[in-house]
Design a protein around this motif. Structure first.
Motif, PDB file in Angstrom:
ATOM      1  N   LYS A   1      29.726 -90.744 -20.992  1.00 12.84           N
ATOM      2  CA  LYS A   1      31.155 -90.900 -20.752  1.00 12.84           C
ATOM      3  C   LYS A   1      31.474 -90.790 -19.261  1.00 12.84           C
ATOM      4  N   LEU A   2      30.640 -90.057 -18.529  1.00 14.83           N
ATOM      5  CA  LEU A   2      30.876 -89.891 -17.099  1.00 14.83           C
ATOM      6  C   LEU A   2      29.570 -89.553 -16.387  1.00 14.83           C
ATOM      7  N   PHE A   3      29.245 -90.368 -15.377  1.00 12.21           N
ATOM      8  CA  PHE A   3      28.158 -90.064 -14.453  1.00 12.21           C
ATOM      9  C   PHE A   3      28.820 -89.984 -13.084  1.00 12.21           C
ATOM     10  N   TRP A   4      29.028 -88.767 -12.601  1.00 10.77           N
ATOM     11  CA  TRP A   4      29.887 -88.488 -11.446  1.00 10.77           C
ATOM     12  C   TRP A   4      29.052 -87.894 -10.328  1.00 10.77           C
ATOM     13  N   ILE A   5      28.927 -88.626  -9.228  1.00 10.00           N
ATOM     14  CA  ILE A   5      28.115 -88.192  -8.093  1.00 10.00           C
ATOM     15  C   ILE A   5      29.046 -87.805  -6.950  1.00 10.00           C
ATOM     16  N   ALA A   6      28.825 -86.643  -6.357  1.00  8.33           N
ATOM     17  CA  ALA A   6      29.692 -86.170  -5.281  1.00  8.33           C
ATOM     18  C   ALA A   6      28.856 -85.736  -4.087  1.00  8.33           C
ATOM     19  N   MET A   7      29.444 -85.882  -2.907  1.00 17.19           N
ATOM     20  CA  MET A   7      28.799 -85.456  -1.667  1.00 17.19           C
ATOM     21  C   MET A   7      29.815 -84.746  -0.786  1.00 17.19           C
ATOM     22  N   GLY A   8      29.299 -83.875   0.088  1.00 15.30           N
ATOM     23  CA  GLY A   8      30.155 -83.162   1.027  1.00 15.30           C
ATOM     24  C   GLY A   8      30.357 -83.917   2.318  1.00 15.30           C
ATOM     25  N   GLY A   9      30.541 -85.232   2.231  1.00 17.43           N
ATOM     26  CA  GLY A   9      30.758 -86.055   3.415  1.00 17.43           C
ATOM     27  C   GLY A   9      29.459 -86.358   4.149  1.00 17.43           C
ATOM     28  N   ASP A  10      29.587 -87.046   5.292  1.00 14.57           N
ATOM     29  CA  ASP A  10      28.384 -87.453   6.019  1.00 14.57           C
ATOM     30  C   ASP A  10      27.706 -86.287   6.735  1.00 14.57           C
ATOM     31  N   LYS A  11      28.328 -85.091   6.726  1.00 16.79           N
ATOM     32  CA  LYS A  11      27.674 -83.910   7.284  1.00 16.79           C
ATOM     33  C   LYS A  11      26.807 -83.192   6.257  1.00 16.79           C
ATOM     34  N   ASP A  12      26.827 -83.671   5.046  1.00 18.11           N
ATOM     35  CA  ASP A  12      25.981 -83.113   3.994  1.00 18.11           C
ATOM     36  C   ASP A  12      24.530 -83.470   4.306  1.00 18.11           C
ATOM     37  N   ILE A  13      23.636 -82.484   4.302  1.00 16.36           N
ATOM     38  CA  ILE A  13      22.243 -82.745   4.675  1.00 16.36           C
ATOM     39  C   ILE A  13      21.539 -83.659   3.686  1.00 16.36           C
ATOM     40  N   ALA A  14      22.095 -83.819   2.493  1.00 20.26           N
ATOM     41  CA  ALA A  14      21.499 -84.715   1.502  1.00 20.26           C
ATOM     42  C   ALA A  14      22.134 -86.104   1.514  1.00 20.26           C
ATOM     43  N   TYR A  15      22.947 -86.395   2.514  1.00 18.08           N
ATOM     44  CA  TYR A  15      23.746 -87.621   2.512  1.00 18.08           C
ATOM     45  C   TYR A  15      22.881 -88.873   2.411  1.00 18.08           C
TER      46      TYR A  15
END
Length: 376
Positions: free
Chosen positions: A317-331
């Motif tokens: 029902k939902l596959f939701w991917i989030a990031m902490g912006g381009d300063k996120d080390i996993a970006y």
């Protein structure tokens, strides 16, 4: 006084003398306040260490990594003023002459895999969603369970919503995973997950749910960042021990439509490894601030292409991917991972929030995605 009573009195004098408290001289530490909130959202951190030669502090406040130096006052107190800071909850660690040191004047802390860190909070409009308010509050339990897959007894934290004991319906479950270095208490100490959920419930924005926060680190293994559940024993622990334990001991639904899995950083890798390989067990999958490293992506495509082609993934029902912006080390790892999902036609929603690779972002993520769960 009789001679006998006088003798007993004289014999007892050393005992009375030894029972007296040992008075000491007052020090600046007796009245020290740390952290101290100052005007204009500034915060003063202080620690009494008169014999120290070097004191620094690090944390998830701006310019908090790798560290900042404190200044020593003639009194032996070291201090630093931070800010102005945006309202939020921040963690910090003192290092005194090379030794990580807890701020003894601040009882608020974040528990993690390797120790504890201090916390301070700046209240404001932007953090109203995680504030402790006069609303009904749920309960957070520290729960021990037997892990047959690991052969040990383990701890997890479980949140039950207000009124849980009187609810007649079986509730949906969110399995909420922490990141590398943290532990099962992190989501409720620094993550404020229970207060976020309490406030959302009070506003009628989410359905009541049970939230299970397990310990993602497994004794004797490195960080779980490889491809697939076979590279992380925690995956088997969750599927064969934690989920059955929760469904036996709590009034929760066992249907996939009522099961969500979310995790940050290392926990995001675990979320993908568990859900992609077992898509029929979940309906809501939410990896945060994460992504496979390039060699792992190559391994994933070379060895597990059939996993990526499983049509049941697109039945979530939902596959939701989030990031902490381009300063996120996993970006960049996340961008690469989403490109692989695009290649195989895997559908997802993507969002960014400020905060980088910290709970500044992840608390916000929980606030955003919790209302999306179990609404259909």
């Amino acid at each position: 006084m009789t001679p006998r009573l006088l003798l007993l009195t004289l014999l007892m004098l050393p005992v009375w003398a030894n029972a007296q408290p040992n008075f000491r001289s007052n020090t600046p530490n007796d009245t020290l306040v740390s952290p101290k909130l100052l005007p204009e959202n500034r915060v003063q951190l202080r620690i009494y260490a008169p014999k120290a030669s070097d004191v620094t502090v690090s944390g998830d406040f701006p310019s908090g990594f790798p560290n900042q130096k404190l200044t020593k006052e003639p009194t032996g107190v070291w201090s630093l003023v931070l800010g102005p800071l945006s309202p939020n909850v921040y963690t910090y660690d003192f290092t005194v002459d090379g030794v990580k040191t807890f701020d003894p004047k601040n009882p608020k802390f974040k528990e993690s895999q390797n120790g504890i860190s201090n916390i301070f909070e700046l209240a404001g409009k932007d953090t109203d969603y995680l504030a402790v308010k006069n609303v009904p509050h749920g309960r957070v339990e520290s729960v021990w369970y037997p892990s047959s897959s690991l052969g040990i007894t383990r701890r997890m934290h479980v949140y039950t919503p207000p009124g849980y004991a009187t609810l007649k319906e079986k509730l949906p479950v969110l399995y909420l995973l922490h990141g590398g270095g943290d532990n099962d208490a992190s989501w409720t100490t620094v993550g404020k997950a229970n207060f976020i959920l309490d406030n959302l419930l009070a506003e009628g924005k989410i359905r009541p749910m049970v939230v299970v926060m397990p310990a993602g680190h497994v004794p004797g293994t490195a960080l779980a960042m490889g491809a697939g559940p076979e590279q992380d024993p925690f995956a088997k622990d969750l599927l064969t021990d934690i989920i059955p334990f929760v469904e036996k001991n709590y009034s929760v639904s066992s249907q996939r439509e009522h099961r969500a899995l979310a995790g940050l950083s290392m926990g995001g890798i675990q979320t993908m490894n568990i859900a992609l390989w077992n898509p029929e067990k979940f309906s809501y999958v939410l990896p945060l601030s994460t992504g496979y490293f390039p060699p792992v992506l190559s391994e994933l495509e070379a060895k597990y292409a059939q996993v990526l082609k499983n049509p049941q993934i697109n039945n979530w029902k939902l596959f939701w991917i989030a990031m902490g912006g381009d300063k996120d080390i996993a970006y960049q790892n996340n961008k690469n991972t989403m490109a692989l999902f695009d290649k195989y036609g895997i559908k997802y929603r993507y969002t960014e929030v400020p905060g980088g690779h910290t709970y500044l972002a992840w608390r916000n993520n929980l606030y955003q995605f919790a209302p999306l769960l179990f609404q259909q």
